[in-house]
Write a protein that holds these residues in place. Sequence first.
Motif, mmCIF file in Angstrom:
data_model
loop_
_atom_site.group_PDB
_atom_site.id
_atom_site.type_symbol
_atom_site.label_atom_id
_atom_site.label_comp_id
_atom_site.label_asym_id
_atom_site.label_seq_id
_atom_site.Cartn_x
_atom_site.Cartn_y
_atom_site.Cartn_z
ATOM 1 N N PRO A 38 0.693 -1.154 -0.119
ATOM 2 C CA PRO A 38 0.034 -0.034 0.226
ATOM 3 C C PRO A 38 0.946 1.310 -0.029
ATOM 4 C CG PRO A 38 -0.101 -0.966 2.265
ATOM 5 C CD PRO A 38 0.492 -2.032 1.140
ATOM 6 N N ARG A 88 1.541 1.815 -3.614
ATOM 7 C CA ARG A 88 0.193 2.345 -4.391
ATOM 8 C C ARG A 88 -0.190 3.626 -4.135
ATOM 9 N NH1 ARG A 88 -2.659 -1.958 -7.041
ATOM 10 N NH2 ARG A 88 -4.473 -0.945 -6.651
ATOM 11 N N ALA A 95 -4.363 3.001 -2.859
ATOM 12 C CA ALA A 95 -3.880 2.280 -1.720
ATOM 13 C C ALA A 95 -5.383 2.088 -0.977
ATOM 14 C CB ALA A 95 -2.916 2.591 -0.964
ATOM 15 N N GLU A 124 -6.803 -2.870 -1.122
ATOM 16 C CA GLU A 124 -5.301 -2.865 -1.490
ATOM 17 C C GLU A 124 -4.628 -2.299 -0.070
ATOM 18 O OE1 GLU A 124 -8.016 -1.300 -3.140
ATOM 19 O OE2 GLU A 124 -7.984 -2.218 -4.987
#
Length: 172
Positions: free
Chosen positions: A20, A23, A57, A61
Amino acid sequence: MNTLAAVMQLFVAAAFVSIPVVRHRFGPAAKAAAEAELRRQNVRPEVLEENNLRFDAGGHETAAPVAVAAVMTAIAAVNFAGAAPAQVMTWIFSSLVLLMNAVIVYSNLVAVRSVEAAFRRKEDPELARVEVKPFLQAAEDAFPRWVRAQTYLRNTVVFGGSTVALVAVTLM
């Protein structure tokens, strides 16, 4: 051996947290690149939002990898303490992490097919027109090159660290 298992579990936890983090940092650029690719394909970029498709994120996720990291950190603490359930907990959760990571790697390998299938299931005519391979490639290319190496390193740490932790508690 408990200490070795615990250290490996902390490495695995860190590897999962990296998902994460990356992301969150680069997801907006991936989204922008994916939207540009949609425009190139004459598909409205808003179709992503309308169908809850994300590159950041958010949602699972973040929740899934952070939950795995929290569990592995807790089990590492049990191993550091030398508590009796450490071996069983390591066997259960390190095995699950190995299996989960195998599923993650597999899903990455078949991403184009699975996204195509997901787009068909949405029954959105605009999503059905998306050429998925260049769409996903555009998003992937928005991440820095080092992220690919980080992904390989993360998988190596997860597979290797979990395996070493399992062997370590077996030899106790």
